[in-house]
Design a protein around this motif. Structure first.
Motif, PDB file in Angstrom:
ATOM      1  N   LEU A 153       0.842  -1.311  -0.048  1.00 29.43           N
ATOM      2  CA  LEU A 153       0.096  -0.023   0.029  1.00 29.43           C
ATOM      3  C   LEU A 153       0.995   1.265  -0.119  1.00 29.43           C
ATOM      4  N   GLU A 154       1.865   1.335   0.635  1.00 32.03           N
ATOM      5  CA  GLU A 154       2.771   2.273   0.706  1.00 32.03           C
ATOM      6  C   GLU A 154       3.448   2.700  -0.627  1.00 32.03           C
ATOM      7  N   ALA A 155       3.874   1.432  -1.355  1.00 36.74           N
ATOM      8  CA  ALA A 155       4.514   1.450  -2.659  1.00 36.74           C
ATOM      9  C   ALA A 155       3.301   2.124  -3.767  1.00 36.74           C
ATOM     10  N   LEU A 156       2.258   1.645  -3.330  1.00 37.25           N
ATOM     11  CA  LEU A 156       1.243   2.108  -4.486  1.00 37.25           C
ATOM     12  C   LEU A 156       0.597   3.615  -4.335  1.00 37.25           C
ATOM     13  N   ALA A 157       0.784   4.168  -2.766  1.00 35.55           N
ATOM     14  CA  ALA A 157       0.571   5.391  -2.689  1.00 35.55           C
ATOM     15  C   ALA A 157       1.556   6.263  -3.308  1.00 35.55           C
ATOM     16  N   GLU A 158       2.761   5.928  -3.322  1.00 41.16           N
ATOM     17  CA  GLU A 158       3.589   6.708  -4.040  1.00 41.16           C
ATOM     18  C   GLU A 158       3.457   7.202  -5.539  1.00 41.16           C
ATOM     19  N   ASN A 159       3.163   6.174  -6.300  1.00 37.20           N
ATOM     20  CA  ASN A 159       2.867   6.429  -7.815  1.00 37.20           C
ATOM     21  C   ASN A 159       1.778   5.640  -8.462  1.00 37.20           C
ATOM     22  N   GLY A 160       1.098   4.711  -7.848  1.00 41.27           N
ATOM     23  CA  GLY A 160       0.132   3.853  -8.474  1.00 41.27           C
ATOM     24  C   GLY A 160       0.600   2.952  -9.157  1.00 41.27           C
ATOM     25  N   SER A 161       1.954   2.592  -9.555  1.00 38.04           N
ATOM     26  CA  SER A 161       2.415   1.498 -10.136  1.00 38.04           C
ATOM     27  C   SER A 161       2.331   0.133  -9.502  1.00 38.04           C
ATOM     28  N   VAL A 162       1.720  -0.756 -10.129  1.00 38.48           N
ATOM     29  CA  VAL A 162       1.674  -2.060  -9.386  1.00 38.48           C
ATOM     30  C   VAL A 162       3.198  -2.668  -9.859  1.00 38.48           C
ATOM     31  N   THR A 163       3.570  -2.639 -10.897  1.00 41.06           N
ATOM     32  CA  THR A 163       4.855  -3.167 -11.387  1.00 41.06           C
ATOM     33  C   THR A 163       5.979  -2.683 -10.573  1.00 41.06           C
ATOM     34  N   ALA A 164       5.959  -1.318 -10.169  1.00 41.52           N
ATOM     35  CA  ALA A 164       6.974  -0.684  -9.110  1.00 41.52           C
ATOM     36  C   ALA A 164       6.879  -1.192  -7.571  1.00 41.52           C
ATOM     37  N   ALA A 165       5.783  -1.354  -7.548  1.00 42.43           N
ATOM     38  CA  ALA A 165       5.358  -1.966  -5.965  1.00 42.43           C
ATOM     39  C   ALA A 165       5.774  -3.477  -5.743  1.00 42.43           C
ATOM     40  N   PHE A 166       5.677  -4.392  -7.002  1.00 48.53           N
ATOM     41  CA  PHE A 166       5.935  -5.588  -6.946  1.00 48.53           C
ATOM     42  C   PHE A 166       7.566  -5.768  -7.039  1.00 48.53           C
ATOM     43  N   ARG A 167       8.215  -4.820  -7.886  1.00 49.71           N
ATOM     44  CA  ARG A 167       9.783  -4.943  -7.725  1.00 49.71           C
ATOM     45  C   ARG A 167      10.272  -4.414  -6.518  1.00 49.71           C
ATOM     46  N   ARG A 168       9.711  -3.507  -5.527  1.00 51.48           N
ATOM     47  CA  ARG A 168      10.087  -3.221  -4.290  1.00 51.48           C
ATOM     48  C   ARG A 168      10.364  -4.494  -3.427  1.00 51.48           C
ATOM     49  N   HIS A 169       9.297  -5.257  -3.765  1.00 53.29           N
ATOM     50  CA  HIS A 169       9.164  -6.580  -2.955  1.00 53.29           C
ATOM     51  C   HIS A 169       9.961  -7.916  -3.545  1.00 53.29           C
ATOM     52  N   GLY A 170      10.679  -7.514  -4.559  1.00 51.33           N
ATOM     53  CA  GLY A 170      11.689  -8.470  -5.395  1.00 51.33           C
ATOM     54  C   GLY A 170      10.908  -9.230  -6.234  1.00 51.33           C
ATOM     55  N   VAL A 171       9.857  -9.060  -6.657  1.00 50.89           N
ATOM     56  CA  VAL A 171       9.169  -9.459  -7.909  1.00 50.89           C
ATOM     57  C   VAL A 171       9.602  -8.765  -9.207  1.00 50.89           C
ATOM     58  N   THR A 172      10.518  -9.109  -9.755  1.00 49.63           N
ATOM     59  CA  THR A 172      10.934  -8.535 -11.019  1.00 49.63           C
ATOM     60  C   THR A 172      10.156  -8.616 -12.383  1.00 49.63           C
ATOM     61  N   ASP A 173       9.147  -9.764 -12.187  1.00 50.11           N
ATOM     62  CA  ASP A 173       8.483  -9.938 -13.730  1.00 50.11           C
ATOM     63  C   ASP A 173       7.135 -10.710 -13.074  1.00 50.11           C
ATOM     64  N   TYR A 174       6.027 -10.632 -13.662  1.00 46.63           N
ATOM     65  CA  TYR A 174       4.912 -11.246 -13.422  1.00 46.63           C
ATOM     66  C   TYR A 174       4.133 -11.396 -14.638  1.00 46.63           C
ATOM     67  N   VAL A 175       3.107 -12.468 -14.737  1.00 45.83           N
ATOM     68  CA  VAL A 175       2.682 -12.534 -15.974  1.00 45.83           C
ATOM     69  C   VAL A 175       1.094 -12.950 -15.720  1.00 45.83           C
ATOM     70  N   ARG A 176       0.226 -13.060 -16.759  1.00 43.75           N
ATOM     71  CA  ARG A 176      -1.213 -13.338 -16.586  1.00 43.75           C
ATOM     72  C   ARG A 176      -1.372 -14.751 -16.687  1.00 43.75           C
ATOM     73  N   GLN A 177      -1.909 -15.295 -15.576  1.00 41.20           N
ATOM     74  CA  GLN A 177      -2.130 -16.736 -15.800  1.00 41.20           C
ATOM     75  C   GLN A 177      -3.404 -17.047 -16.509  1.00 41.20           C
ATOM     76  N   SER A 178      -4.573 -16.464 -16.214  1.00 43.23           N
ATOM     77  CA  SER A 178      -5.690 -16.460 -16.668  1.00 43.23           C
ATOM     78  C   SER A 178      -6.467 -15.187 -16.865  1.00 43.23           C
ATOM     79  N   THR A 179      -7.373 -15.082 -17.641  1.00 45.21           N
ATOM     80  CA  THR A 179      -8.371 -13.708 -18.010  1.00 45.21           C
ATOM     81  C   THR A 179      -9.762 -14.408 -18.288  1.00 45.21           C
ATOM     82  N   GLU A 180     -10.557 -13.773 -17.422  1.00 45.72           N
ATOM     83  CA  GLU A 180     -12.038 -14.104 -17.945  1.00 45.72           C
ATOM     84  C   GLU A 180     -12.755 -12.875 -18.179  1.00 45.72           C
TER      85      GLU A 180
END
Length: 237
Positions: A153-180
């Motif tokens: 939440l603190e990371a998202l409050a800074e600029n709203g970027s999910v990618t940047a928030a994940f990166r702060r927690h060590g997740v450098t890449d992520y992909v979509r598993q499923s979409t409905e």
């Protein structure tokens, strides 16, 4: 010139100017007062001309903001990597996010199942509106495992970027598993957020994102204004 010819002439003049790009998609038309002065007519005549353009779905009114040219549907790829800012910029538009809510709460049944969480697990909730060229495209609600991403939440409050928030927690890449994808009609709340009329068509997507080890890290639910996006499915994107 009769009263009927007056409003049709105003409608046709504005339509020509819109078609020629004088008022591009998303642009606000002059106010009723300004148009009344320009064409030397009363506001009722102007209002009728604008209503005709709205009935033809060329313009739409936003409460308290004015009358705007409808947005040309924005191509929005949905594939292995769905990134809002990249998608909008690739389409030649200016992306923006308006944050509405950031909170932590107990996960509900659907969130626990999608994110593979225990009975008392908590999730971080991120809600907001995705905007393109000042036009709202979608309302979104994302849920993240709070235990794994304590500072989300603190990371998202800074600029709203999910990618940047994940990166702060060590997740450098992520992909979509499923979409409905499901067709819906706009509720009063969605209509208000997306500047639609209740009952207008919307598209709801439910997606699960996973990390490099295929562990679910985000459950995303998005409600798109159906006439403002063209969702395209890609196996490689």
């Amino acid at each position: 010139m009769g009263r009927s010819a007056l409003w049709t002439a105003i409608r046709d003049t504005l339509l020509t100017e819109i078609t020629n790009g004088h008022y591009p998609p998303g642009a606000r038309l002059p106010t009723e007062a300004q148009l009344s002065d320009r064409f030397n007519v009363n506001r009722h005549t102007v209002r009728r001309a604008l209503a005709a353009l709205a009935d033809s779905e060329i313009v739409h009114a936003r409460r308290g903001a004015g009358v705007f040219v409808r947005h040309v549907p924005t191509p929005y790829p949905i594939g292995r990597r769905v990134r809002f800012h990249q998608n909008i910029q690739a389409a030649g538009h200016i992306p923006e996010k308006r944050v509405l809510n950031l909170e932590t709460r107990l996960a509900n049944v659907h969130e626990r199942k999608a994110l593979k969480l225990g009975a008392q697990a908590k999730v971080h909730i991120y809600e907001g509106v995705s905007i393109s060229d000042n036009v709202p495209l979608a309302f979104f609600c994302s849920a993240f495992p709070a235990g794994r991403f304590p500072d989300m939440l603190e990371a998202l409050a800074e600029n709203g970027s999910v990618t940047a928030a994940f990166r702060r927690h060590g997740v450098t890449d992520y992909v979509r598993q499923s979409t409905e994808i499901t067709g819906k009609i706009a509720s009063q709340i969605h209509a208000s957020l997306l500047e639609l009329r209740p009952g207008d068509p919307i598209l709801r997507t439910i997606g699960i994102n996973v990390d490099a080890f295929e562990r679910p890290i985000e459950l995303g639910r998005t409600w798109f204004a159906a006439d403002r996006v063209t969702l395209t499915l890609s196996e490689t994107g």
